[in-house]
Design an enzyme around this catalytic site. Structure first.
Site, PDB file in Angstrom:
ATOM      1  N   ILE B 482       0.841  -1.199   0.000  1.00  9.24           N
ATOM      2  CA  ILE B 482       0.000   0.000   0.000  1.00  9.24           C
ATOM      3  C   ILE B 482       0.875   1.248   0.000  1.00  9.24           C
ATOM      4  O   ILE B 482       0.489   2.298   0.472  1.00  9.24           O
ATOM      5  CB  ILE B 482      -1.006   0.012   1.168  1.00  9.24           C
ATOM      6  CG1 ILE B 482      -0.297   0.094   2.511  1.00  9.24           C
ATOM      7  CG2 ILE B 482      -1.902  -1.207   1.129  1.00  9.24           C
ATOM      8  CD1 ILE B 482      -1.246   0.470   3.642  1.00  9.24           C
ATOM      9  N   GLY B 483       2.084   1.063  -0.523  1.00 13.46           N
ATOM     10  CA  GLY B 483       2.982   2.207  -0.602  1.00 13.46           C
ATOM     11  C   GLY B 483       4.139   2.096   0.367  1.00 13.46           C
ATOM     12  O   GLY B 483       5.084   2.880   0.301  1.00 13.46           O
ATOM     13  N   GLN B 484       4.060   1.132   1.273  1.00 12.46           N
ATOM     14  CA  GLN B 484       5.078   1.057   2.324  1.00 12.46           C
ATOM     15  C   GLN B 484       6.387   0.459   1.842  1.00 12.46           C
ATOM     16  O   GLN B 484       7.380   0.473   2.548  1.00 12.46           O
ATOM     17  CB  GLN B 484       4.522   0.304   3.546  1.00 12.46           C
ATOM     18  CG  GLN B 484       4.542  -1.220   3.462  1.00 12.46           C
ATOM     19  CD  GLN B 484       3.347  -1.792   2.723  1.00 12.46           C
ATOM     20  OE1 GLN B 484       2.935  -1.293   1.695  1.00 12.46           O
ATOM     21  NE2 GLN B 484       2.795  -2.874   3.228  1.00 12.46           N
ATOM     22  N   SER B 486       6.905  -2.814   0.879  1.00 16.11           N
ATOM     23  CA  SER B 486       7.180  -4.195   1.279  1.00 16.11           C
ATOM     24  C   SER B 486       7.442  -5.091   0.074  1.00 16.11           C
ATOM     25  O   SER B 486       8.194  -6.047   0.163  1.00 16.11           O
ATOM     26  CB  SER B 486       6.025  -4.744   2.105  1.00 16.11           C
ATOM     27  OG  SER B 486       4.869  -4.817   1.318  1.00 16.11           O
ATOM     28  N   ALA B 523      -0.584  -3.079  11.621  1.00 12.52           N
ATOM     29  CA  ALA B 523       0.324  -3.416  12.718  1.00 12.52           C
ATOM     30  C   ALA B 523       1.788  -3.554  12.270  1.00 12.52           C
ATOM     31  O   ALA B 523       2.542  -4.335  12.845  1.00 12.52           O
ATOM     32  CB  ALA B 523      -0.134  -4.698  13.421  1.00 12.52           C
ATOM     33  N   LYS B 720      12.664  -6.013  12.255  1.00  9.42           N
ATOM     34  CA  LYS B 720      11.376  -5.818  12.919  1.00  9.42           C
ATOM     35  C   LYS B 720      10.524  -4.879  12.071  1.00  9.42           C
ATOM     36  O   LYS B 720      11.033  -4.182  11.202  1.00  9.42           O
ATOM     37  CB  LYS B 720      11.577  -5.138  14.276  1.00  9.42           C
ATOM     38  CG  LYS B 720      12.443  -5.892  15.256  1.00  9.42           C
ATOM     39  CD  LYS B 720      12.586  -5.069  16.538  1.00  9.42           C
ATOM     40  CE  LYS B 720      13.355  -5.861  17.580  1.00  9.42           C
ATOM     41  NZ  LYS B 720      13.421  -5.145  18.866  1.00  9.42           N
ATOM     42  N   VAL B 722       8.541  -1.564  11.038  1.00  7.43           N
ATOM     43  CA  VAL B 722       8.930  -0.156  11.238  1.00  7.43           C
ATOM     44  C   VAL B 722       7.850   0.854  10.858  1.00  7.43           C
ATOM     45  O   VAL B 722       7.966   2.029  11.171  1.00  7.43           O
ATOM     46  CB  VAL B 722      10.193   0.213  10.417  1.00  7.43           C
ATOM     47  CG1 VAL B 722      11.345  -0.666  10.789  1.00  7.43           C
ATOM     48  CG2 VAL B 722       9.926   0.133   8.917  1.00  7.43           C
ATOM     49  N   GLY B 723       6.801   0.410  10.183  1.00  8.03           N
ATOM     50  CA  GLY B 723       5.921   1.329   9.472  1.00  8.03           C
ATOM     51  C   GLY B 723       5.261   2.410  10.302  1.00  8.03           C
ATOM     52  O   GLY B 723       5.282   3.585   9.937  1.00  8.03           O
ATOM     53  N   GLU B 724       4.635   2.029  11.405  1.00 11.06           N
ATOM     54  CA  GLU B 724       3.864   3.020  12.154  1.00 11.06           C
ATOM     55  C   GLU B 724       4.738   3.815  13.103  1.00 11.06           C
ATOM     56  O   GLU B 724       4.481   4.979  13.404  1.00 11.06           O
ATOM     57  CB  GLU B 724       2.773   2.318  12.966  1.00 11.06           C
ATOM     58  CG  GLU B 724       1.730   1.658  12.095  1.00 11.06           C
ATOM     59  CD  GLU B 724       0.873   0.719  12.916  1.00 11.06           C
ATOM     60  OE1 GLU B 724      -0.218   1.144  13.306  1.00 11.06           O
ATOM     61  OE2 GLU B 724       1.299  -0.424  13.163  1.00 11.06           O
TER      62      GLU B 724
END
Ligand SMILES: Cc1cc2nc3c(=O)[nH]c(=O)nc-3n(C[C@H](O)[C@H](O)[C@H](O)COP(=O)(O)OP(=O)(O)OC[C@H]3O[C@@H](n4cnc5c(N)ncnc54)[C@H](O)[C@@H]3O)c2cc1C
Lengths: 306, 766
Positions: B482-484, B486, B523, B720, B722-724
């Site tokens: 979604i843009g992150q 991954s 999450a 680990k 990191v996104g949020e």
């Protein structure tokens, strides 16, 4: 939103377009105010007379004469901000236009649109008010008349333009002093793309020893229209900028405030507008020596006239 | 998986889709254009609380170009939301301004809008309830009558209670107790791509295809099926390129099944795309909340207890956002060491626009309250603000009162890093009494799940890898992008393990008909869970490739390395091209495919009824130090420098990581300084970018990032999530810095110039 667009290329095409379009038309220049306005009001506009293609020096040029500087209504904010003449002689206007909106908007937004929108928050308009500019209006019979900017603004979004009239240019009388203390302070939440919550335009002219010979102070977003702060200007007259005291600065700020009758809206309360207007007005003179740069404003910089 | 000398992982790698994105070739929701497609539009309520007396759609239905008009009376659906308290089309009454009363499908957007204006709705206006505290009063009417409510008050949508330790004992032995109330505003995601859906129902196949920007395709498929009374597997969800998620696409909203119904009724594809105004009015927000927090510390500054009571404004219907206390509770129970904690939170129905989930999931708000209280405690006890945080920092091996297990923990290191890098202590002399511009420094830390979050029966992810006869690899992952970034990380992992160039790897992740199960993007879990799943699949693929290669190279499988598109024997140095091995496997007896499947389920636990248990396989920690300059004339806060140290386990893609950090900090800065969706009596007053202030490029401070690598054994290469995380401590750190600069207390956001000037005037007079 559906309308017809007429794009006159010459003055005569322009005039005939006005004459032929009897009802429900609007002028459009950079469209940065007009399109949002039409979208918001779902206005019944049927025709837009597009000025963007108009090739007429009276509308598009910046002309310098002994008497002063004439700025065509279609001159963009980006051009004013960059123009060496404006930067040198009218720093308040250069700064107001360079602080406007964003680079993209400045590229198309015109000074004419800024005035004719008659927003109390107009930045270019506030600077021009401090400069005591005059408006040159043209009607469909090719007749021009000149009125002061102060009498051009009748109220929020109301101007003295007649139905078949448009703004051709603005004229700023030549500076009478030899040194300038001129700049624009814009207060808002963020550092760009911001509509002024309060603004203060100052164009103070002194003789070579720093005595004020003429001054123009205007305030934006502080009243239904942009106001010229007469009493603050009178207070400065004859004062020496180098020796002004903190008490003088306080009195100056008090005088500026006399012209403010702000409203509370989403962006700020009337209390905040008054408080900030007082603070920045006071700081203008109490902090002049070695003043820090604020929000990109170049207050404190004196400009030597040639 | 060998981590000795990594060739791809850890190297700055541009996102795989960077090219299509910047060249305008990416297909966003509004770019989908199917043959015969109609345009849908939704009629929403005029009043936030009213009875619907009558709806007349006859004029709209007879407008040329209108294909279909629906109201609650013409559809047969189930309620949506995890509480099933949200009717897709409202009947009899409306409870907030977003409420969908009718919808149309027409041959153009303009005709659809015109049709909406022809629908006549007769209302009987009622007095709404816009204050959650008022909603809790016994005299308040029931706001949502659909929810299954077993809570202590009819207007509670979700309720949480958690406790550990001896609260009274800890209170009694505390040298200092600080009690404060904090107010957090509504902010919203401001995705560049507005909400969109294209539904395409095939009457012949009785199959529904949805071009959607959901973050959770498989849950979405199930929810849509429930809403429309269809079989989930007859719904195919194809993800379009997503122009911003940030949590807003975790829930399904009424416009999505509405588009599906319009398509089912007309037999033609139907697209609904919000304009910016509708996006502000009708898409979710972060929870507005009031946090009452009491915290204590002993004379040495060691934390003793925390007691928290939170009221969240749920709005008229429930979304996943109502479960944010689940995350907030972790911060209160387990960020810094604390022997006792009592936590209560209630999400309360009101007639306001409903909240949803948003990046950080309650954590920015919780962290704001907690970190503000820590500064106040430090001052009260007379201990340095950096010191008190170091004394209480979390440590590796810690099992918290809530049962969170920190196998690795970079909290202390993160704190030390930002304290040192920010030059804290050395800049104090810049503060001088009467100057107009005052500088201040603030700290905050954060704790967030970083190895998935087991809140659903499975937190797993499936992967299929297929190596073709030309040496190209296809990764079919259950996870989505979604843009992150991954999908880029997944390609990097496959490249690392198999020695195949990134240009020969495709990641397929957008079609539920093809891809295996995954719970979805939330999450901060994708690189961790999908990365591990991919590693499992690659391992199984090697079990097919290696024996054949070993036979061809006349060596054992343990002698093989995969590099530069070859498999090489370490002893002889002889090598064989990967695609040749594949062909040998394909075309020689026993003729096998080079395809492998793997399902990875993290070793985390579902929490028990008391919310105890190790809900994530790993935890992220981070600290930020922020330096601000406040203009005491105007109240403007300028954030000068943000120092970010974050325990990321291992850096997989430094470029992607930097993007997440910078984006997070800027999002946090907006939350801290200017963003607020202003709602008065249920009405949004600033549904536009003119008055909803989002930071611009010129507000962005220097962001200095120091990754802390703790190499967690569970994560892919030790990584680990990191996104949020990077957004979580930013508002708190900025508020602490402003408080430091001015010597005033700060208990609410945003720190607008007006709020700051008020605080200055209250403290110093004019
Ligand atoms: C995102 C954004 C940010 C902005 N930020 C600022 C800001 O920081 N400061 C600021 O001052 N303004 C700002 N504005 C407002 C706007 O950009 C300015 O007022 C601009 O100068 C308007 O010029 P225009 O050429 O686009 O006018 P248009 O939109 O073309 O016209 C505006 C009005 O003037 C009339 N008009 C235009 N030219 C003439 C003429 N020659 N004679 C008679 N009538 C005429 C039109 O009919 C219309 O009513 C912003 C606008 C946007 C969209």
């Amino acid at each position: 939103m559906e309308f017809e667009v007429k794009s006159p290329g010459t003055r005569s095409e322009l005039l005939s377009a006005i004459i032929k379009t009897r009802t429900g038309f609007r002028f459009g220049a950079g469209y940065t105010d007009l399109i949002p306005e039409l979208r918001k009001n779902g206005s019944p506009v049927r025709t837009i007379i597009n000025l963007a293609r108009l090739n007429d020096k009276r509308f598009t040029a910046i002309t310098v004469t002994k008497r002063g500087i004439r700025i065509g209504a279609l001159v963009t904010a980006a051009r004013l901000a960059d123009d060496p003449t404006i930067r040198e002689y009218l720093p308040v206007l250069a700064q107001a236009t360079s602080d406007m909106a964003s680079p993209q908007i400045r590229q198309v937004a015109t000074i004419g649109g800024n005035l004719c929108t008659a927003s109390p928050a107009g930045d270019g308009a506030c600077a021009l008010m401090a400069l005591e500019a005059e408006c040159e209006l043209l009607n469909s019979r090719n007749q021009a008349r000149t009125i002061t900017l102060a009498s051009f603004f009748l109220g929020p979004r109301k101007t003295a333009l007649e139905r078949d009239e448009l703004l051709q240019s603005v004229f700023v009388p030549a500076n009478s002093g030899v040194r300038l203390f001129s700049g624009f302070i814009k207060v808002g939440t963020r550092r760009s793309m911001e509509c002024s919550v309060v603004s203060l335009a100052y164009h103070v002219q002194t003789d070579s020893s720093g005595n004020v010979v003429h001054s123009g102070i205007a305030i934006g977003s502080a009243a239904p229209v942009i106001r010229f702060a007469h009493s603050a200007c009178s207070l400065l007259l004859g004062k020496n900028l180098e020796t002004m005291t903190v008490q003088d600065a306080g009195r100056f700020a008090q005088n500026v405030l006399e012209h403010a009758s702000p409203i509370s809206d989403l962006r700020a309360s009337a209390w905040y507008r008054r408080q900030v207007l007082f603070n920045i007005s006071k700081a203008l003179f109490s902090e002049r020596q070695g003043a820090a740069e604020t929000n990109g404003s170049y207050e404190g910089k004196a400009h030597e006239l040639h | 998986m060998s981590t000795t000398k990594l060739k791809v992982v850890g190297k700055p790698t541009p996102k795989l889709d960077a090219g299509v994105r910047v060249s305008g070739k990416a297909v966003y929701g509004c770019d989908v254009n199917l043959p015969g497609m109609l345009f849908g539009a939704v009629l929403r309520a005029k009043f936030p609380c009213a009875d619907i007396v009558a709806v007349d759609v006859s004029k709209a239905a007879s407008l040329p170009g209108v294909a279909c008009v629906i109201t609650a009376d013409s559809v047969d659906t189930n309620n949506i939301s995890h509480k099933r308290d949200h009717p897709i089309l409202k009947k009899g009454e409306v409870s907030c301004l977003r409420d969908e009363i009718a919808a149309v499908a027409a041959t153009s957007r303009e005709i659809a809008q015109k049709a909406l204006s022809l629908i006549k709705v007769k209302y009987r206006v009622k007095e709404g309830i816009f204050d959650p505290f008022r909603a809790l009063e016994p005299s308040a009417p029931q706001i949502n009558r659909y929810g299954r409510n077993s809570f202590s008050n009819k207007n509670i949508a979700e309720e949480f209670h958690y406790e550990h330790g001896d609260l009274e004992g800890e209170k009694n032995r505390s040298a200092c107790r600080i009690k404060r109330r904090y107010f957090l505003p509504r902010v919203t995601h401001c995705c560049l791509a507005t909400s969109n859906i294209t539904a395409d129902y095939s009457p012949t196949e009785r199959r529904l295809t949805l071009y959607s920007s959901t973050q959770v395709p498989f849950l979405y498929q199930r929810d849509m099926a429930h809403a429309l009374k269809l079989e989930p597997s007859n719904i195919r969800v194809i993800q379009v390129t997503i122009g911003g998620g940030f949590g807003s696409k975790l829930d399904m909203y009424p416009f999505e099944p509405i588009a599906a119904i319009l398509s089912m009724k007309t037999g033609r594809p139907v697209q609904i795309v919000y304009d910016r105004r509708e996006e502000f009015l009708a898409s979710p927000t972060r929870q507005m909340m009031v946090i009452d927090l009491m915290t204590g510390a002993d004379t040495e500054g060691r934390f003793t207890f925390r007691e928290v009571d939170i009221i969240l404004d749920n709005g008229a219907y429930t979304s996943w956002g109502a479960t944010t206390p689940f995350v907030m509770m972790q911060t209160f129970s387990s960020l810094y060491r604390v022997p006792a904690c009592k936590f209560a939170a209630r999400a309360v129905y009101t007639n306001n626009p409903y909240a949803g989930s948003m990046r950080g999931y309650g954590n920015p708000q919780a962290t704001f309250a907690l970190e503000r209280n820590i500064d106040v405690m430090a001052r009260e006890i007379g201990i340095d603000r950096a010191e008190i945080r170091l004394i209480n920092a979390n440590f590796p091996g810690e099992v918290t009162g809530q049962g969170l297990t920190y196998r690795t923990c970079g909290h202390r290191q993160a704190l030390q890093t930002v304290i040192e890098k920010s030059g804290y202590g050395k800049t104090r002399d810049r503060q001088s009494g009467a100057r107009r511009y005052k500088r201040g420094m603030g700290f905050a830390s954060m704790l967030h799940v970083a190895g998935g979050a087991k809140i659903y029966r499975s937190d797993g992810c499936g992967t299929t890898v297929k190596l073709d006869a030309f040496g190209y690899l296809t990764v079919i992952t259950g996870s989505n992008e979604i843009g992150q970034g991954s999908e880029t990380v997944l390609a990097m992992i496959a490249s690392e393990e198999l020695g195949i160039g990134l240009d020969k790897i495709r990641v397929i992740n957008s079609d539920t008909d093809i891809k295996p199960w995954d719970v979805g993007v939330h999450a901060s879990r994708t690189s961790f869970v999908a990365g591990n799943s991919l590693l499992g699949a690659v391992g199984k693929l090697k079990e097919i490739l290696s024996p054949k290669a070993a036979a061809l190279l006349k060596t054992g499988v343990s002698d093989l390395v995969y590099e530069d598109e070859y498999i090489r024997s370490m002893t002889t140095g002889e090598r064989i091209k990967l695609d040749k091995v594949v062909r040998e496997i394909h075309f020689q007896k026993p003729n096998e495919l080079c395809i492998a499947n793997h399902f990875y389920e993290p070793n985390s636990e579902l929490q028990d009824k008391e919310y105890r248990g190790n809900v994530s396989s790993a935890f992220a920690f981070g600290s930020q130090a922020v330096e601000v300059e406040v203009d005491t004339c105007t109240g403007n806060v300028r954030v000068l420098d943000v120092y970010v140290a974050q325990d990321v386990g291992r850096v997989l893609n430094p470029l992607g990581l930097q993007g997440q950090i910078e984006g997070g900090v800027v999002m946090g800065l907006g939350h801290a300084l200017m963003e607020e969706l202003i709602v008065e009596n249920g009405r949004v007053l600033n549904p536009d970018f003119h008055n909803y202030k989002l930071p611009t490029a010129s507000d962005v401070p220097n962001i200095r990032f120091y990754p802390v690598e703790t190499l967690d054994q569970e994560g892919p290469y030790g990584a680990k999530g990191v996104g949020e995380a990077p957004l979580v401590p930013t508002p708190a750190a900025i508020a602490n810095a402003v408080s430091d600069a001015l010597g005033v207390e700060i208990s609410s956001l945003p720190l607008t110039p007006e709020n700051i000037l008020k605080a200055i005037v209250e403290k110093h007079g004019i």
